[in-house]
Design an enzyme around this catalytic site. Structure first.
Site, PDB file in Angstrom:
ATOM      1  N   THR A 203      -3.954  -4.719  -3.666  1.00 55.53           N
ATOM      2  CA  THR A 203      -2.674  -4.073  -3.376  1.00 55.53           C
ATOM      3  C   THR A 203      -2.865  -3.301  -2.083  1.00 55.53           C
ATOM      4  O   THR A 203      -3.993  -2.977  -1.719  1.00 55.53           O
ATOM      5  CB  THR A 203      -2.308  -3.080  -4.498  1.00 55.53           C
ATOM      6  OG1 THR A 203      -2.106  -3.780  -5.719  1.00 55.53           O
ATOM      7  CG2 THR A 203      -1.060  -2.303  -4.202  1.00 55.53           C
ATOM      8  N   THR A 254      -3.614   1.296  -7.120  1.00 52.97           N
ATOM      9  CA  THR A 254      -4.141  -0.057  -7.042  1.00 52.97           C
ATOM     10  C   THR A 254      -5.145  -0.260  -8.164  1.00 52.97           C
ATOM     11  O   THR A 254      -5.932   0.633  -8.462  1.00 52.97           O
ATOM     12  CB  THR A 254      -4.826  -0.326  -5.688  1.00 52.97           C
ATOM     13  OG1 THR A 254      -5.463  -1.608  -5.734  1.00 52.97           O
ATOM     14  CG2 THR A 254      -5.869   0.730  -5.355  1.00 52.97           C
ATOM     15  N   GLY A 257      -3.069  -3.590 -13.215  1.00 52.97           N
ATOM     16  CA  GLY A 257      -1.715  -3.089 -13.351  1.00 52.97           C
ATOM     17  C   GLY A 257      -1.239  -2.821 -14.757  1.00 52.97           C
ATOM     18  O   GLY A 257      -0.474  -1.878 -14.997  1.00 52.97           O
TER      19      GLY A 257
END
Length: 342
Positions: A203, A254, A257
């Protein structure tokens, strides 16, 4: 009499200068480019230099906005666009592939002054997803658009659109083929089709504080490699992967998730700052080094407070990261103490 008037004038000028200094926040930008299994030795010296150079470029792009008196929102957009345009990071041009061999992008942005936010999930044709998140925030009554609807809104807004193959890089395609082969071999051996752990990361994000004391946060990602069936991670979810509030802090996350969603990581950190009176470092470390691993997840965050205090906290072997303010410009990849002064 002249002496008294001169003294009073000097005192007034000093007071005005002090008030001006007090009124101007310590402009700062902090960025990340993903956390994960980034142990020393994973990259060649040339690759490390390339990553650090791009992180430095993103910092410079964002900080230049702040130096010119620009808004925190503009600064984080400039920094994130720089990383989205680079094939080095799992966002925009360098996005990973889904199990079906496609690139699906997620993003979000939040304004700490107004608490307005915008997000998009499953985007496939938008060159810079972070610009779409901002357009959703500023030009619609909604917070999040997904998939075809997000792409359609981007077209209506006149954003730069690209063909899906724009996002393909050979590096990511080769990693995808390797992952697909590993999944098939695991299924053949009766071990199921579990996703290899290292493929869960990647990310980019930025948080910024402008001279007016306003905070902003943004995040952009290609998501999890080999993700299935329209999976959405934490990056486009306000409170999980992104959060900003002038009363507490700005956060971009990050990592794995699913855990960031379940723990509402970004909001939890800011809540601890606002309601428990913790520093940004104390709040981030509590979440990243205790609550997150206790549940089984890992990753990292960048957090910035309204006073300019910041932290880059992670429980993985490394996190691409950097910060720039009036006193410091630093980029790093590996452990907590490793850093490169620019």
């Amino acid at each position: 009499m002249r002496f008294v008037l001169g003294f009073l004038a000097a005192l007034w000028a000093a007071g005005a200068a002090f008030a001006a200094d007090e009124a101007s926040a310590p402009i700062t930008i902090v960025i990340h480019g993903g956390a994960g299994a980034l142990a020393p030795g994973r990259y060649t010296p040339e690759e490390e230099a390339a990553y650090k150079a791009k992180l430095g470029e993103a910092l410079d792009a964002g900080y230049a906005v702040l130096e010119e008196g620009g808004a925190a929102l503009d600064a984080i957009e400039a920094a994130i666009v720089t990383m989205e345009d680079s094939p080095l990071f799992n966002a925009g041009k360098g996005a990973v592939f889904t199990r079906d061999g496609k690139n699906e992008l997620d993003t979000s942005i939040m304004d700490g002054r107004t608490l307005n936010a915008g997000a998009a999930a499953g985007v496939t044709t938008v060159k810079n997803p972070i610009k779409l998140a901002r357009a959703i925030m500023e030009n619609s009554e909604h917070v999040m658009f997904a998939r075809d609807g997000a792409d359609k809104f981007a077209k209506e807004q006149g954003l730069d659109l690209v063909k899906p193959e724009y996002f393909r890089t050979e590096r990511r395609w080769n990693a995808y083929k390797k992952a697909l082969k590993a999944e098939k071999e695991a299924a053949k051996d009766g071990k199921g089709a579990a996703l290899p752990h290292p493929f869960k990361y990647g990310t980019v994000g930025a948080v910024a504080l402008d001279a007016d004391g306003n905070l902003a946060a943004g995040t952009s990602t290609g998501g999890m490699m080999m993700k299935r069936y329209g999976r959405v991670g934490d990056s486009p979810i306000i409170g999980a992967g992104t959060f900003a509030d002038n009363k507490s802090c700005a956060v971009s996350a990050t990592g794995w998730g699913e855990y960031f969603i379940r723990l509402t990581i970004a909001r939890d950190i800011c809540a601890q700052v606002e309601y428990a009176g913790k520093t940004v470092e104390e709040a981030a470390d509590d979440v990243i080094h205790h609550r997150l691993p206790d549940l089984g997840g890992d990753g990292g965050v960048i957090v910035l407070g309204p006073d300019g205090s910041y932290v880059m906290s992670f429980n993985t072997k490394g996190m691409f990261r950097g910060v720039k303010n009036a006193d410091t410009q630093m980029v790093a990849i590996y452990g907590e103490t490793e850093a490169t002064e620019e």
